[in-house]
Write an enzyme that holds these catalytic residues in place. Structure first.
Site, PDB file in Angstrom:
ATOM      1  N   CYS A 101      -6.296  -3.821  -7.822  1.00  0.00           N
ATOM      2  CA  CYS A 101      -5.056  -3.944  -8.175  1.00  0.00           C
ATOM      3  C   CYS A 101      -4.021  -5.632  -8.583  1.00  0.00           C
ATOM      4  O   CYS A 101      -4.491  -6.144  -7.645  1.00  0.00           O
ATOM      5  CB  CYS A 101      -3.995  -3.523  -6.348  1.00  0.00           C
ATOM      6  SG  CYS A 101      -2.282  -3.941  -5.706  1.00  0.00           S
ATOM      7  N   CYS A 104      -2.309  -6.972  -5.529  1.00  0.00           N
ATOM      8  CA  CYS A 104      -2.331  -7.930  -4.303  1.00  0.00           C
ATOM      9  C   CYS A 104      -3.823  -7.767  -4.225  1.00  0.00           C
ATOM     10  O   CYS A 104      -4.838  -8.604  -3.679  1.00  0.00           O
ATOM     11  CB  CYS A 104      -2.216  -6.669  -2.688  1.00  0.00           C
ATOM     12  SG  CYS A 104      -3.664  -5.528  -2.719  1.00  0.00           S
ATOM     13  N   CYS A 150      -2.028   1.763  -3.758  1.00  0.00           N
ATOM     14  CA  CYS A 150      -2.529   1.220  -3.595  1.00  0.00           C
ATOM     15  C   CYS A 150      -2.300   0.735  -2.063  1.00  0.00           C
ATOM     16  O   CYS A 150      -1.353   1.246  -1.621  1.00  0.00           O
ATOM     17  CB  CYS A 150      -2.751  -0.396  -4.208  1.00  0.00           C
ATOM     18  SG  CYS A 150      -3.968  -1.967  -2.950  1.00  0.00           S
ATOM     19  N   CYS A 153      -0.873  -2.660  -0.527  1.00  0.00           N
ATOM     20  CA  CYS A 153       0.367  -3.005  -0.602  1.00  0.00           C
ATOM     21  C   CYS A 153       1.455  -1.975  -1.273  1.00  0.00           C
ATOM     22  O   CYS A 153       2.136  -2.674  -1.362  1.00  0.00           O
ATOM     23  CB  CYS A 153       0.361  -3.836  -1.711  1.00  0.00           C
ATOM     24  SG  CYS A 153      -0.592  -3.143  -3.356  1.00  0.00           S
ATOM     25  N   CYS A 173      -5.658   8.724 -12.680  1.00  0.00           N
ATOM     26  CA  CYS A 173      -5.048   8.236 -14.721  1.00  0.00           C
ATOM     27  C   CYS A 173      -4.386   7.389 -13.815  1.00  0.00           C
ATOM     28  O   CYS A 173      -3.597   6.954 -13.084  1.00  0.00           O
ATOM     29  CB  CYS A 173      -4.547   9.358 -15.096  1.00  0.00           C
ATOM     30  SG  CYS A 173      -3.915   8.702 -17.028  1.00  0.00           S
TER      31      CYS A 173
END
Length: 184
Positions: A101, A104, A150, A153, A173
């Site tokens: 991510c 984070c 995610c 976060c 995607c």
């Protein structure tokens, strides 16, 4: 709506802090945790990953996210935007490693699960673990799609579709700007 969330979170955190004195050390550590960045989190928001480890939520204010992220990262990750197709830096990445991510640093996808979908965004057929992503239904285009975020976060990553390759038949995607990459 987001202000209501922050008010409820503040009330919850204050009540946790007031109740900490009556608990054992173990109960206190479960009631409230602080990440390495000194960002406040609560155990009620946490998940457990496939290895039994707790995924500690990262919670920042919009102002904190704006300081941490570029304008485009903020637009996509926090405002659920989409980058233009075929413009992302990681679309053609063929290195071996882990996609994380961008907000984070949480591990999301392994390079071995990436495939060329022709859509203009990096595509994967499965996440590292189901617990590393959240799925929500979004109707932004007038019909139901499965948005993914995610789980650490709540940053917007993209969408998952049922037109991917075997073994899962799924296509995650993902906006390239939502991702970081750590080479193995």
């Amino acid at each position: 709506m987001k202000y209501l969330f922050y008010i409820c979170l503040t009330i919850f955190l204050i009540s946790c802090k007031l109740n900490v004195g009556n608990k054992t050390k173990s109960e206190r550590s479960k009631a409230m945790e602080v990440t390495n960045d000194a960002q406040q989190t609560t155990s009620s928001n946490n998940k457990v990953d496939k290895n039994g480890k707790t995924i500690v939520k990262v919670i920042n204010t919009p102002e904190e996210w704006k300081k941490k992220l570029s304008e485009m990262e903020y637009y996509v990750l926090r405002k659920k935007g989409t980058e233009r197709a075929f413009t992302g830096d990681l679309l053609k990445n063929k290195e071996h490693g882990v996609y994380t991510c961008a907000a984070c640093g949480f591990s999301l996808f392994e390079s071995e699960t990436k495939f060329k979908s022709g859509t203009g965004w990096p595509s994967f057929y499965q996440p590292i673990a189901k617990s590393h992503i959240n799925e929500n239904t979004d109707y932004d285009l007038g019909y139901a799609r499965t948005e993914i975020e995610c789980s650490r976060c709540d940053g917007h990553l993209g969408h998952v579709f049922n037109d991917g390759p075997e073994p899962t038949g799924l296509r995650y995607c993902i906006n390239s700007v939502s991702l970081g990459f750590v080479e193995k």
